[in-house]
Design a protein around this motif. Sequence first.
Motif, short mmCIF file in Angstrom:
data_model
loop_
_atom_site.label_atom_id
_atom_site.label_comp_id
_atom_site.label_asym_id
_atom_site.label_seq_id
_atom_site.Cartn_x
_atom_site.Cartn_y
_atom_site.Cartn_z
N GLY B 318 44.04 8.63 29.13
CA GLY B 318 42.99 7.68 29.51
C GLY B 318 41.69 7.89 28.77
O GLY B 318 41.57 8.78 27.94
N PRO B 319 40.71 7.04 29.08
CA PRO B 319 39.41 7.17 28.43
C PRO B 319 38.69 8.45 28.85
O PRO B 319 39.02 9.03 29.90
CB PRO B 319 38.63 5.95 28.92
CG PRO B 319 39.41 5.35 30.02
CD PRO B 319 40.77 5.94 30.04
N HIS B 320 37.76 8.87 28.04
CA HIS B 320 37.09 10.14 28.29
C HIS B 320 35.66 10.03 27.78
O HIS B 320 35.45 9.77 26.60
CB HIS B 320 37.86 11.25 27.56
CG HIS B 320 37.25 12.61 27.77
ND1 HIS B 320 37.19 13.56 26.78
CD2 HIS B 320 36.68 13.16 28.85
CE1 HIS B 320 36.60 14.63 27.25
NE2 HIS B 320 36.29 14.43 28.49
N ASP B 321 34.72 10.25 28.67
CA ASP B 321 33.31 10.16 28.28
C ASP B 321 32.90 11.46 27.60
O ASP B 321 32.84 12.51 28.24
CB ASP B 321 32.48 9.93 29.55
CG ASP B 321 31.04 9.57 29.23
OD1 ASP B 321 30.68 9.57 28.04
OD2 ASP B 321 30.28 9.28 30.18
N ILE B 322 32.64 11.39 26.31
CA ILE B 322 32.32 12.63 25.59
C ILE B 322 30.83 12.82 25.38
O ILE B 322 30.40 13.78 24.74
CB ILE B 322 33.04 12.69 24.22
CG1 ILE B 322 32.65 11.50 23.36
CG2 ILE B 322 34.55 12.75 24.39
CD1 ILE B 322 33.14 11.61 21.93
N VAL B 323 30.03 11.90 25.93
CA VAL B 323 28.59 12.09 25.80
C VAL B 323 28.12 13.01 26.92
O VAL B 323 28.21 12.67 28.09
CB VAL B 323 27.85 10.75 25.89
CG1 VAL B 323 26.35 10.96 25.79
CG2 VAL B 323 28.33 9.82 24.80
N LYS B 324 27.69 14.21 26.54
CA LYS B 324 27.28 15.18 27.55
C LYS B 324 25.76 15.29 27.53
O LYS B 324 25.12 14.99 26.54
CB LYS B 324 27.92 16.54 27.27
CG LYS B 324 29.43 16.49 27.16
CD LYS B 324 30.10 16.20 28.49
CE LYS B 324 31.61 16.09 28.31
NZ LYS B 324 32.28 15.39 29.40
N SER B 325 25.23 15.77 28.64
CA SER B 325 23.78 15.84 28.77
C SER B 325 23.44 17.13 29.49
O SER B 325 24.25 17.67 30.25
CB SER B 325 23.31 14.63 29.56
OG SER B 325 22.13 14.91 30.27
#
Lengths: 498, 1119
Positions: B318-325
């Motif tokens: 599935g999709p994966h949010d790779i923008v980390k903060s």
Amino acid sequence: MTEKRKHHGLDRRSFLGTMSSGLGGIALAQLLSSQDLLGAKDGDEAPSAKKPLRPVIDSRKPFAPRSPHFKPRARNVVVIFCAGACSHIDTFDYKPELIKRHGKPMPGGKLITFQGEQGSLIKSPWEFKPRGKSGKMVSELVPHLGELADELCFIHSMTSKTNTHGPGENFMSTGYTLDGFPSMGAWLTYALGSPNADLPAYVAIPDPRGTPQSSVNNWGPGFLPAAFQGVDFNSSNPIRNLKSPPGISDSSDKATRDFLQRLNARHQERFPGDSELAARISSYEMAARMQLSVPEVSNLDSEPNHILKMYGADDTSNKLKASFARNCILARRLIEKGVRFVQLFNGAYQAGGEGVSNWDGHKALKNQYSKHGPVLDQPAAALLRDLKDRGLLEDTLVVWCTEFGRMPTFQKGSSGRDHNPHGFTTWMAGAGVKAPYSYGATDEFGHKAAEKICSVYDFHATILHLLGIDHERLSFLHNGLERRLTDVHGSVITEILA
Amino acid sequence: MLVLKIPTGPLRHRAMAYLKTTLALTVLLATLASIAGAQELPPALERPVEYDKEIEPLLRKRCLGCHGEKKQKGKLRLDQLSNILRGGESGEPALVRGNSSSSHLVKLVAGLDPELVMPPRGKRLTAGEIGLLRAWIDQGARMPGQEEKAAAVKLEHWAFRPPAANKPEIKPGGWGKNPVDIFIHARLKEKGLGPSPRADRTSLIRRLRLVMHGLPPTPEEIEAFVADKRPDAWKRLVEDALQSDRYGERWARHWLDIVRFGETTGFETNRPRPTAWHYRDYVIRSFNEDKPYNQFVREQIAGDALGNAMATGFLVAGPHDIVKSPDINLTLMQRQDELADIINVTGTTFLGLTLGCARCHNHKFDPVSQRDYYSIQATFAGVQHAERVIRTEQKDPAPLDLEISRLKEELGDSIRPSTEKLLLLDDTASFDGFGRGTTHLARHGKKSSRNGGRARGQAYDPGTSKRSGNISGGHYTLWDNQPGKDFAAWHPLLKGTYRIWLSWGSGHSTHSGNAKYLTDRDGNPETRNDQELIATVDQRRFSDGSGDVPQKELWSGLFDAGVHELHPASVILLRGGSKGATVTADVVLFELAEPKGFATRQPIFRPPVNSRHNLDTFEPVEARFVRFTIEATNSSQPCIDELEIFSGGRNLALASLGTRSSCSSSLPGYAIHKLEHINDGKYGNNRSWIANEGGEGWVQLELPSPALIDRIEWSRDREGKFSDRVAIGYRIEAGLKESDLQLVASSRSRAGAEAPGIPSARFTFHKEAGEKTLASLKRVVASRNQLAGGKPVKAYVGTFRQPGPTYRLYRGDPMQKREEMNPGALEALSGFQLQKNAPEQQRRLAFARWLSDRRNPLTARVIVNRLWMHHFGSGIVTTPNDFGQNGTRPSHPLLLDWLSTELMDNNWSLKHIHRLLLLSSTFQQDNRPGKKGLELDSASALLWRFPPRRLEAEAIRDSILKASGVLDLTMGGPGFSGFTVIPENVNHFFPKNKYGPEDYRRMIYMIKVRQEQESVFGAFDCPDAGQVISKRSRSTTPIQALNLFNSSFALQMAGLLQKRLEQEAGPGNTDRIRLAFELCFGRKPGPEEAKEGERLVNQHGLQGLCRALFNSNEFVFIP
């Protein structure tokens, strides 16, 4: 139950109670029941929730006009979406306290936000001035929009669930931070169809520089039928595959089409009454009509000079602005033709992103916004004015929004503002909303929404309401859930309804 | 203050009692009460409490009005222990046995949560009543007679009960061939309907192939089946269809929809996942092998423990949010979202249940509690989105090697030798994607860098008129020498007579004094009888044997190894000699030597163009205008970040000196790519110019006054970040008048048409077949490279690590942790529970076993329903991902149960179920509508006919390719792209508008880009892999019509079909039209159709006819 939560639609009983007397009433009730608008047939027995309303789509005519749940205030919508998260601090949310405390740290200790640690409070580089009769304070960054302050209904207490652009755009456009959910335009097209059989019901107009971060997900159909997705084109990029292919003469094209039509008609004879086959035949007919109607609506040659001038489409010194202005004129022309939902993007993620080509002013806010402000300001203001002059604002709702807001501080070691999902501004104008009006407020710095906090769900619920849709009832059964634009949240902001 | 020192617990109680007696402290007490109300609970009574005598009456009085037998507000019932422990909608158990202070009920009645106080109206519970409740809870909250009931959750819903055992008997003389028909017929009779007659054979074979393969049969296959008089002709046809590899490709596509398989990350960055395809191949293989479904299920959850590591691609498909903060709230929520995605897809895929709602509260309808959700989360808590290195099974490479040399021979026949005058192959161990390149035969090759100077042999050595400049770049490869060992093989893929120019890394005394080079005819170094020694060289020195040995990394220059006959499979081998500690490899140049014996001197080159910096020097010339014309690029529109014109060491090109620029075109809309950047004195991509023409364009500088110039310096990106868009073919002209410019420099004198390491010649072919062969070769070579020595491969199948504790989260909020959870599954469906610290893999393994256990009532039902749906258009349960209370009930419950039992009893063989369905009379019915049928059942849901339906996007595209005769059936491996991808800080995808053999594979192999839709077929309801899709919608839109009628793909395919008709059907239009109908519809044209077709073809050519056929309903509908 608060005032805000009061339900403006009709439930089945009161509706039939007031309407079903007389023949007209019966006919109407039959009509509604034939469209399954009085409650889903095989729905669940959810005790607390309202009964879902799932419009029945005739596959031959997926865009046929369908009745709203109750009398609408608006028939069409233009959403102006500023991609990259446009700062409320530098546009519409005036904070004198920021001027006073310019350069001082924000009380409450160290703040870590999306990109990291925050520096001091920084006032807007643009002066705010009172505008219109209302005296609404609007910044010099957007003077043309400022002039129209009396036409606008501001919501200053918006909040988002995420501080990242992609999910933020998803949330604003689809009600979910995740990918793959239907956009608001898709929901509305699904609910209402379109009065114009020659044009797409839902048009997304990307910025001249490219697409926003979540790209097509902003106008995607999600799990709704693909028919309801936004068709994307702008004044310089026409619909893909709209034109007959190069090298094929008109007569050859027509002969091919006629031959196809006869093939299909003969095939259909063997399947009398099969609607999917009939639907495909009529889709080719609509495609043919679109080949005529779309170039016509996209061709701005017939626009008089004063109109081009009003939008700034003649501005040779700022080609980007002129280009966005042409998109704005296109938006008006589409609305004129009865297109249900127009989404107009300002800012793109191509070619640099982060502030260069959109509103994501992390690093050099003053410099970058000085370029973006004029691109948006005059054309968008002209669009509003033009819609009004033509009487279209009577039944058109104009919505201005963005992903989230920006911090009242500059980022440590930088000259720009970080993401701020805790408070930001949107506005609406036109059909069904109060103006001039300002709803809600952020705290004294513009950091967090403090009064009458408004979620994106509330925002969506209100827009649906203005279109005559009960956001708690418009649904689509997907993977075992009655999906809604507003998930299980949202209340109509009744205070801003005219 | 005194009051704050009051002790807690029983002591506190006593202190309070004391205070109460002190009248003077009344005011203070009021203050205390409010403080205590906000922070503290009234004390529990210190005596035994009995439920029946004290608690039940209390609850009855204060709570059961809303939470009792008649009403259950918030789905909470306080007269049933099971419900109390499970909690209502909120998912919060009403009490925690033995711990009253953590019990939700106590907190609510004590008013600790100002937003939720119970009872909501009327009098609040007194401190004494609360104390009573607390005591009961602390003592274990016993409810006599309810303990057993609490353990057993009642499961009334049909899908949670085991399938009913039933086997219908086939009565002689009745309708139908197998039990499927009995069930269907019974329902039809109930409705007053009857089945349709059997369809004709032409329709049947077409239906079978479209349903099972997504491809139409050939006219020959149709003819053979129609003529097959054997009684089991249909059975044989079905069996053939099930044994074909096309079956796995078709049905894997259905599966990939459900598991939201995509090859990009999704979200805003949408970065590629270039190794995700391993999972796609795994799914295709599994279907084709008829892997038992229970094993298929297990492997996808825990394949790493079951010998099939690629299968766990499921978990991370599935999709994966790779923008980390740095914002911790965001990070925690992101992880919760990731795990929710895995839990959701597991629930819907295998169980047909939506588990996701239980993240925040108990499922409103199904027996899924919030505790269940977090138990499952604990099961998957160690799964991370990532690539993993996997050792593939050791497989014999010989068959692939054989295939490679065969394909190379085939390719050799199509190459035009005249275009292959020069070919440069460097030493890097990679293929260029054309089956041409260099492989390393020994491990541990090290890359060595050359000094960047301009002296002989250094990286920027410009050469002289006698010897070539350094065309090998700044690197060579070196190994520890072993006499007789082969270290590298250059694969030139050439056919003909070529002079071979060798080169190596020189300059060190440790290098071998007698390294050997050989030709190897069959390309396999292990067979030695086809090898020929062509040179023995001293790798310490320059190629001419000169030079001392400065102990610096140098390039040898070109060494003439003579003229040799090359075959497409031939390779050049580097073999260790007896002397020296080190062997080195560098570029080898092949120069066409035909006619034979053509005497040549050493080819003299300037170094190839590179992206960072290029120098063109020439005899000084007086000029005011300098024009740089780009003739070719290595990709897309050309980009130049800076163009400098030198006169006596000074750059005159700068705009600040008054030089003006003009150009052929500029890419619009990009602030960072503008003409003015070409001479602004600033380097890098962000200050560059890009032309708006693919592979060409020009830019011109006009100096303020004439000057004597002798040097141009230019670059694509002097910061070295970008190496696309490089002008690899160019000419530079200069002069005093714009209309009269002289050529001063060009790329002609440079080595390589492209950057170092890339062959200089592009392929051109005599025949189009060459391109197709090349595409196949490329893939076989890729597979071979993976096999090489059981090489570990990277695959996007997730990584696993031992997770920390998992807590139930109140309302799904990561900041509101509740009790720690044990890894487990759905309690109501005999879920298991492991220790809290159970090893990660064991958790998934236990879950996999639970899922695939035949006692699980859902797993088999859910999959047979999916199979049914893809045969007949809709499922027995029309909500294939929801078998819960909210889903629809099965139209034929007994049929569903019978099929799922059949599946389990037959070793979970999916093909067994396919056979049952395909051999049924139900499947073989005619598809034409009947008046009565349409009236009573317009959707044909009861199957009084075979319901016609439109093909999915993939099947339409594949069918078009097949009819056009270009479909490439190569299976497996990395996919092809439907887009041109421009990687900026996020990826941008632009639709292709020209298609070549790379694009002729089946669409399942098209790289699945999330969010973006393929420009022609995406509009046909292709899911975008963002959310789980179990059932595609089947919409009909004008955009589909425009795409299929006007797209360049459709036109190109119509053109290819036209060509095919011309080649295969003889000269007459009648024959050609007949063949067109046969290829597209599987039938001959009717007399009217033939007549109309001829009229069209006579007036407008064949292409229009082909275009119309691809667009027709008959083509895109399953008959």
